[in-house]
Design an enzyme around this catalytic site. Structure first.
Site, PDB file in Angstrom:
ATOM      1  N   GLU A  93       0.805  -1.216   0.000  1.00 31.71           N
ATOM      2  CA  GLU A  93       0.000   0.000   0.000  1.00 31.71           C
ATOM      3  C   GLU A  93       0.841   1.271   0.000  1.00 31.71           C
ATOM      4  O   GLU A  93       0.316   2.368  -0.175  1.00 31.71           O
ATOM      5  CB  GLU A  93      -0.934  -0.014   1.214  1.00 31.71           C
ATOM      6  N   GLU A 124       7.855 -21.577   7.930  1.00 28.78           N
ATOM      7  CA  GLU A 124       8.051 -20.685   9.070  1.00 28.78           C
ATOM      8  C   GLU A 124       9.090 -21.216  10.052  1.00 28.78           C
ATOM      9  O   GLU A 124       9.574 -20.484  10.910  1.00 28.78           O
ATOM     10  CB  GLU A 124       6.736 -20.451   9.805  1.00 28.78           C
TER      11      GLU A 124
END
EC number: 4.2.1.126
Length: 309
Positions: A93, A124
């Site tokens: 963004e 992860e």
């Protein structure tokens, strides 16, 4: 995973606030939909207070980030699962909001882009993967690396911070448990603890909301410090569609009070650059002079205006 490793991990998770079981909520599936919605809303009210308690640590991390970015460094988010997705979201963004280069703020998720929509098992758990991901970006000492993990124990996030710190980069560890390994590994540890989740261990809920709020602060306030705004106006907005083109004109109008014809002329002269157009109008200079003055003030519009006084 061996039985001993599984037992150790299970014991570790049992100590985490984000994994805590709440007996008082054991029968929430018997509540009405309205009651459940009210309960979730009440739970969410605890998040801003948790963020508020961490504000000094957040502010210190932002000041350090802005200092690095002012000399050309990048802001790099790394996390797994929900935490990684939130980092990618915040990074994506920045270009339309602040006209940043897509390489200036980057979000990396364990397992790569495909992990945005489908879990990549085991990704992860690898510190080495985080180090490799950072090396692929050409990590430098001017960069800021933000490891994001609700539990504060995710190896990918910890590995990112450890590798970055060893390279001389600024490191921030954002977690939702106190005394986390991630915060300890980072130069700036930010621990926002909103408490156990409505659904046991579902850290996309309060922990995810808390992480989103902090990431909003890190990117937005850093960009304010870098001169990407004028007051509360997004003067570096990139007019890449009709809505943003209309917003650009409105921002110039709000900043200057000029009439439409003057705004159109200023934007045309600057190729749609909002900040330059505002300077043209308020300082009564031409496009070339506006560009020169903004270059001299490193893009800070307010400083450029003061320099013309």
């Amino acid at each position: 995973m061996s039985t001993s490793t599984y037992s150790a991990l299970r014991a570790q998770l049992a100590t985490l606030t984000t994994e805590a079981f709440r007996p008082e909520l054991a029968e929430i599936d018997r509540l009405s939909t309205l009651e459940l919605a009210g309960l979730m809303n009440d739970e969410d009210r605890t998040v801003p207070a948790a963020v508020a308690r961490a504000l000094p640590a957040i502010a210190a991390a932002i000041d350090a980030t802005a200092e690095r970015m002012a000399r050309g460094g990048r802001l790099l988010y790394l996390g797994a699962g929900t935490a990684g997705r939130l980092g990618v979201l915040d990074a994506s963004e920045c270009p339309p909001t602040f006209n940043t280069d897509p390489a200036q703020v980057v979000g990396l998720i364990a397992g790569g882009p495909g992990a945005m929509v489908k879990a990549v098992e085991g990704a992860e758990d690898s510190k080495e993967l985080a180090a490799a991901d950072l090396d692929a970006l050409g990590l430098t000492a001017d960069d800021t690396v933000v490891g994001i993990s609700a539990s504060g124990r995710t190896p990918y996030a910890i590995g990112a911070v450890e590798h970055a710190r060893a390279a001389g980069a600024l490191t921030i560890g954002l977690s939702c448990n106190a005394d986390s390994a991630l915060a300890a590994a980072a130069e700036h540890g930010i621990e926002v603890v909103p408490g156990p989740e409505l659904l046991t261990g579902s850290t996309r809920l309060k922990a995810g909301t808390a992480q989103k709020l902090v990431l909003n602060m890190i990117s937005t306030i850093t960009m304010i410090r870098l001169g990407k705004t004028y007051g509360n106006l997004m003067v570096d907005v990139r007019a890449s569609n009709e809505k943003l083109q209309a917003r650009s004109r409105r921002i110039v109008a709000l900043a200057t009070g000029a009439h439409d014809e003057q705004i159109e002329a200023a934007l045309a002269a600057t190729g749609g650059e909002v900040k330059n157009a505002i300077l043209i109008i308020l300082a009564d200079v031409d496009a070339a002079t506006a560009a020169e003055r903004l270059t001299a003030t490193h893009g800070h519009l307010r400083a450029a205006l003061h320099a013309t006084a």
